[in-house]
Design an enzyme around this catalytic site. Structure first.
Site, mmCIF file in Angstrom:
data_model
loop_
_atom_site.group_PDB
_atom_site.id
_atom_site.type_symbol
_atom_site.label_atom_id
_atom_site.label_comp_id
_atom_site.label_asym_id
_atom_site.label_seq_id
_atom_site.Cartn_x
_atom_site.Cartn_y
_atom_site.Cartn_z
ATOM 1 N N LEU A 33 -12.554 -18.108 -7.446
ATOM 2 C CA LEU A 33 -13.885 -17.589 -7.769
ATOM 3 C C LEU A 33 -14.498 -16.791 -6.624
ATOM 4 O O LEU A 33 -14.239 -17.045 -5.456
ATOM 5 C CB LEU A 33 -14.816 -18.758 -8.131
ATOM 6 N N HIS A 34 -15.326 -15.819 -6.994
ATOM 7 C CA HIS A 34 -16.042 -14.977 -6.026
ATOM 8 C C HIS A 34 -17.444 -14.731 -6.576
ATOM 9 O O HIS A 34 -17.807 -15.259 -7.648
ATOM 10 C CB HIS A 34 -15.271 -13.681 -5.778
ATOM 11 N N HIS A 37 -17.981 -14.058 -10.314
ATOM 12 C CA HIS A 37 -17.986 -15.211 -11.229
ATOM 13 C C HIS A 37 -19.315 -15.950 -11.150
ATOM 14 O O HIS A 37 -19.850 -16.410 -12.174
ATOM 15 C CB HIS A 37 -16.869 -16.198 -10.861
ATOM 16 N N GLN A 61 -1.198 -14.799 -20.837
ATOM 17 C CA GLN A 61 -1.717 -13.440 -20.663
ATOM 18 C C GLN A 61 -1.034 -12.702 -19.506
ATOM 19 O O GLN A 61 -1.425 -11.590 -19.184
ATOM 20 C CB GLN A 61 -3.241 -13.444 -20.496
ATOM 21 N N LYS A 149 -16.520 -5.998 -15.446
ATOM 22 C CA LYS A 149 -15.370 -5.534 -14.668
ATOM 23 C C LYS A 149 -14.122 -5.397 -15.547
ATOM 24 O O LYS A 149 -13.350 -4.470 -15.411
ATOM 25 C CB LYS A 149 -15.136 -6.541 -13.521
ATOM 26 N N ASP A 150 -13.930 -6.372 -16.468
ATOM 27 C CA ASP A 150 -12.813 -6.293 -17.418
ATOM 28 C C ASP A 150 -13.372 -5.739 -18.727
ATOM 29 O O ASP A 150 -13.522 -6.460 -19.718
ATOM 30 C CB ASP A 150 -12.191 -7.676 -17.627
ATOM 31 N N GLN A 153 -11.314 -6.104 -21.915
ATOM 32 C CA GLN A 153 -11.315 -7.515 -22.339
ATOM 33 C C GLN A 153 -12.631 -7.847 -23.046
ATOM 34 O O GLN A 153 -12.652 -8.533 -24.071
ATOM 35 C CB GLN A 153 -11.124 -8.421 -21.126
ATOM 36 N N MET A 184 -15.442 -6.726 -7.039
ATOM 37 C CA MET A 184 -14.917 -8.035 -6.637
ATOM 38 C C MET A 184 -13.852 -8.467 -7.654
ATOM 39 O O MET A 184 -14.056 -8.342 -8.862
ATOM 40 C CB MET A 184 -16.048 -9.047 -6.580
HETATM 41 O O1 PAF Z 1 -11.184 -12.810 -17.284
HETATM 42 C C1 PAF Z 1 -10.500 -13.844 -17.072
HETATM 43 O O2 PAF Z 1 -10.599 -14.479 -16.034
HETATM 44 C C2 PAF Z 1 -9.515 -14.309 -18.127
HETATM 45 O O3 PAF Z 1 -8.911 -13.233 -18.759
HETATM 46 C C3 PAF Z 1 -10.148 -15.280 -19.154
HETATM 47 C C4 PAF Z 1 -11.245 -14.616 -19.950
HETATM 48 C C5 PAF Z 1 -10.687 -16.498 -18.422
HETATM 49 C C6 PAF Z 1 -9.072 -15.742 -20.138
HETATM 50 O O4 PAF Z 1 -8.022 -16.390 -19.494
#
Ligand code: PAF
Length: 282
Positions: A33-34, A37, A61, A149-150, A153, A184
């Protein structure tokens, strides 16, 4: 903060909060974590009375040859950070809890999961969509918070929740950056000092593209050129993609208008980094 490992304990806590009429926010993570998060945890605590975070390095994944084995893991430090960050419950499941022997159900997605990360990391979003569905079903939060950032996703999760009618509100939080603009990321820890310096070109490229758009550039082709031009000046960077896409579908933008995202993926040495800037354009 309580730390738990089993779905039964998770159900116990969430149900006891529900009996007290408390709402539940959820931040799924893979640990390491940073500050990014912790910003998600803070955001969740503004949306809900109680915050659950999960740490699970999800094997499904990661593709063959990716960094699943070396992905940084530090439960003790992560747990301290979450506690200080105001998290109420940390869910730390074992792989066999999430994927028991014989697990054979996966969530397959079409757009927005097919392009970019979907192309460069085949199977990645199948793993993300599956684990996010599993975690949302286990936690049953009112709100779940994901980082901008993602960005792809985030688009995938929003589509998944809509298509499967999952009863949760998805919220997002802007990318948290280092002083030189580098987003980050748990993977920044892999960079050597020289690579770390090179990595700042990613945000320079994105900022330059954003400036061009702010100054009235509406051609996605031109913005792709600007992104590449800045990135190509940095010899340690290999570009995987530098794109302009529609924010919901992640389909390539033609004319830049409405909600767009500029996602970039690069390889620096053995480290793969992604970043993006989202924009609303008149
Ligand atoms: O973004 C992430 O850290 C991961 O892709 C997640 C959403 C926790 C799923 O494993």
């Amino acid at each position: 903060m309580e730390t738990i490992r089993s779905p039964d304990e998770l159900r116990y806590w969430v149900e006891s909060w529900r009996l007290e009429n408390r709402s539940v926010g959820f931040v799924p993570t893979m640990g390491a974590l940073h500050a990014g998060h912790l910003a998600l945890v803070r955001h969740a605590s503004q949306l809900a009375d109680r915050v659950v975070a999960s740490i699970f390095v999800n094997p499904t994944q990661f593709g063959a040859g990716e960094d699943f084995e070396r992905y940084p893991r530090d439960e003790e430090r992560d747990s301290e950070l979450l506690q200080e960050g105001g998290c109420h419950l940390l869910f730390l499941p074992e792989p066999s809890t999430i994927y028991p022997q014989g697990h054979s159900t996966f969530v397959e997605m079409g757009p927005p999961a097919e392009r970019l990360e979907g192309e460069f990391r085949p199977g990645h979003f199948r793993g993300v969509a599956t684990v996010v569905t599993l975690l949302l079903n286990l936690v049953r939060p009112d709100h779940a918070v994901f980082g901008q950032k993602d960005a792809q996703q985030l688009a995938v999760v929003r589509r998944l929740v809509r298509d499967l009618h999952l009863p949760v509100e998805i919220a997002s939080h802007p990318t948290v950056r280092e002083p030189d603009g580098l987003a980050m990321s748990s993977r920044n820890a892999y960079l050597s000092a020289e690579e770390r310096t090179a990595a700042s070109a990613i945000y320079r490229a994105l900022s330059s593209a954003r400036e061009h758009i702010e100054q009235g550039e509406h051609s996605a082709t031109e913005i792709r050129r600007v992104l590449r031009e800045v990135l190509e000046r940095e010899p340690l960077i290999d570009i995987e993609y530098a794109e302009v896409v529609e924010a919901d579908s992640f389909e390539p933008a033609g004319v830049i208008r409405g909600s767009i995202v500029m996602p970039v993926a690069v390889q620096i040495g053995t480290t793969r980094l992604i970043d993006n800037i989202p924009m609303e354009v008149d």
